[in-house]
Scaffold this motif. Structure first.
Motif, PDB file in Angstrom:
ATOM      1  N   SER A  62      58.761  55.847  49.991  1.00 34.66           N
ATOM      2  CA  SER A  62      60.159  55.884  49.581  1.00 34.66           C
ATOM      3  C   SER A  62      61.132  55.976  50.714  1.00 34.66           C
ATOM      4  O   SER A  62      62.014  55.392  50.858  1.00 34.66           O
ATOM      5  CB  SER A  62      60.343  56.928  48.491  1.00 34.66           C
ATOM      6  OG  SER A  62      60.142  58.388  49.295  1.00 34.66           O
ATOM      7  N   VAL A 109      56.943  51.632  46.232  1.00 33.65           N
ATOM      8  CA  VAL A 109      57.102  53.197  45.949  1.00 33.65           C
ATOM      9  C   VAL A 109      56.699  53.487  44.496  1.00 33.65           C
ATOM     10  O   VAL A 109      56.623  52.519  43.476  1.00 33.65           O
ATOM     11  CB  VAL A 109      58.782  53.212  45.829  1.00 33.65           C
ATOM     12  CG1 VAL A 109      59.274  54.676  45.241  1.00 33.65           C
ATOM     13  CG2 VAL A 109      59.448  52.784  47.280  1.00 33.65           C
ATOM     14  N   GLU A 113      59.873  57.339  41.360  1.00 34.46           N
ATOM     15  CA  GLU A 113      60.658  57.201  42.352  1.00 34.46           C
ATOM     16  C   GLU A 113      61.485  55.975  42.657  1.00 34.46           C
ATOM     17  O   GLU A 113      62.398  56.003  43.563  1.00 34.46           O
ATOM     18  CB  GLU A 113      59.957  57.655  43.582  1.00 34.46           C
ATOM     19  CG  GLU A 113      59.162  58.920  43.505  1.00 34.46           C
ATOM     20  CD  GLU A 113      58.241  59.101  44.884  1.00 34.46           C
ATOM     21  OE1 GLU A 113      58.835  58.795  46.083  1.00 34.46           O
ATOM     22  OE2 GLU A 113      57.419  59.730  44.857  1.00 34.46           O
ATOM     23  N   ARG A 114      61.188  54.810  42.004  1.00 31.90           N
ATOM     24  CA  ARG A 114      61.726  53.503  42.214  1.00 31.90           C
ATOM     25  C   ARG A 114      63.008  53.055  41.711  1.00 31.90           C
ATOM     26  O   ARG A 114      63.714  52.386  42.405  1.00 31.90           O
ATOM     27  CB  ARG A 114      60.608  52.587  41.815  1.00 31.90           C
ATOM     28  CG  ARG A 114      61.021  51.269  42.186  1.00 31.90           C
ATOM     29  CD  ARG A 114      59.743  50.266  41.694  1.00 31.90           C
ATOM     30  NE  ARG A 114      58.513  50.713  42.042  1.00 31.90           N
ATOM     31  CZ  ARG A 114      57.396  50.185  41.047  1.00 31.90           C
ATOM     32  NH1 ARG A 114      57.704  49.192  40.404  1.00 31.90           N
ATOM     33  NH2 ARG A 114      56.371  50.664  41.096  1.00 31.90           N
TER      34      ARG A 114
END
Length: 161
Positions: A62, A109, A113-114
């Motif tokens: 990330s 990622v 979290e994307r």
């Protein structure tokens, strides 16, 4: 009286230490000065090298995606600041490459979290596309008006109707 061993050692280390400090200060100043440079500029390569160095220190997926998006945003800002055709072309190519890198980094990622990164990427791609479309239209309009003026100027110079 003979100088103490620590004094001799201190003097021997002082020159290289001072020289390396000056070298690092000059390198830092050059990197700092390069941050405003545009494609084709003297310090643009230094700017891109400093970005490559930053990539080396990012370990999370990330974090890497965020960094790539930051660099893609810089490429768009450079494109917007370019005034010459060559600069714009180089900046457009650099933006395309940065968006590709960003896309690849975002895909890596983890899914949870994307989402925010994908939104940021899509916004950036949209801004870049809108800017390019506007500028291409301007370039075509300018080119067309210049082409229409050229024969009129030639006709006036020769006196033919």
């Amino acid at each position: 009286m003979k100088p103490h061993r620590s004094q001799v050692l201190g003097r021997a280390l002082l020159a290289p230490l001072l020289a390396s400090s000056v070298l690092f200060a000059l390198l830092g100043a050059t990197v700092w000065a390069s941050q405003k440079s545009l494609p084709g500029g003297t310090l643009y390569g230094v700017k891109r090298l400093s970005e490559d160095a930053q990539r080396l220190f990012v370990s999370s997926k990330s974090g890497r995606a965020e960094l790539e998006l930051k660099f893609a945003t810089r490429r768009l800002e450079e494109l917007e600041r370019c005034t010459s055709g060559i600069c714009r072309l180089e900046a457009a190519v650099a933006l395309d490459a940065a968006l590709t890198r960003s896309s690849l980094a975002v895909v890596l990622v983890p899914e949870g979290e994307r989402e925010a990164l994908e939104t940021q990427l899509m916004d950036l791609e949209g801004e870049g596309a809108a800017w390019m479309e506007e500028k291409i239209d301007q370039l075509f309009q300018t080119d067309l008006s210049q082409r229409l003026r050229v024969p009129a100027t030639t006709t006036q110079a020769t006196g033919d109707p």
